[in-house]
Design an enzyme around this catalytic site. Structure first.
Site, short mmCIF file in Angstrom:
data_model
loop_
_atom_site.label_atom_id
_atom_site.label_comp_id
_atom_site.label_asym_id
_atom_site.label_seq_id
_atom_site.Cartn_x
_atom_site.Cartn_y
_atom_site.Cartn_z
N ALA A 15 0.81 -1.22 0.00
CA ALA A 15 0.00 0.00 0.00
C ALA A 15 0.85 1.27 0.00
CB ALA A 15 -0.94 0.00 1.20
N CYS A 16 2.14 1.14 0.18
CA CYS A 16 3.05 2.28 0.30
C CYS A 16 3.57 2.73 -1.07
CB CYS A 16 4.21 1.88 1.21
SG CYS A 16 5.58 3.05 1.24
#
Length: 128
Positions: A15-16
């Site tokens: 998700a980064c």
């Protein structure tokens, strides 16, 4: 503990955006690496100590102090000294979201926090 000396491993949170950028750069350079989704495959305290050694950093240097868990634990108020090191490492192992990302272990046995293209390039340049 995994033997990562001699090959690259990148600790990521999918998700980064910084992690995704690092992966894109590694792929563009044709790097041979292993992905570790460290929120699912949580590093042990010993693995965290090894990565800290490779980074040449202390646990508080790679702690995401703005995360909810960090605020709940009150890590901003924890001592940053040798006597407190194990407390920090334990917190990182128990709350992997607190680990700064991405971390790339380089082929020469060192590591970098790959938050910039320059840091990722640095890891790519470190040959064994």
């Amino acid at each position: 503990m995994r033997d990562t000396v001699g090959r690259m491993e990148i600790w990521i949170n999918p998700a980064c955006s910084k992690c995704r950028s690092a992966l894109t750069l590694l792929d563009a350079e044709g790097a041979d690496y292993t992905v570790r989704r460290y929120l699912e495959d949580v590093p042990s305290e010993d693995e965290i100590r090894e990565v800290l050694h490779r980074l040449g950093l202390e646990p508080w240097d790679i702690t995401r102090t703005q995360e909810a868990a960090a605020k709940e634990l009150g890590v901003k108020d924890w001592a940053r000294d040798e006597a407190s090191r194990d407390r920090w490492v334990k917190a990182l192992a128990e709350h992997p979201k607190l680990i700064q990302r991405p971390i790339i272990t380089a082929q020469d046995g060192t590591a970098v926090v790959g938050r910039t293209d320059e840091a990722v390039q640095d890891a790519l340049s470190r040959k064994s």
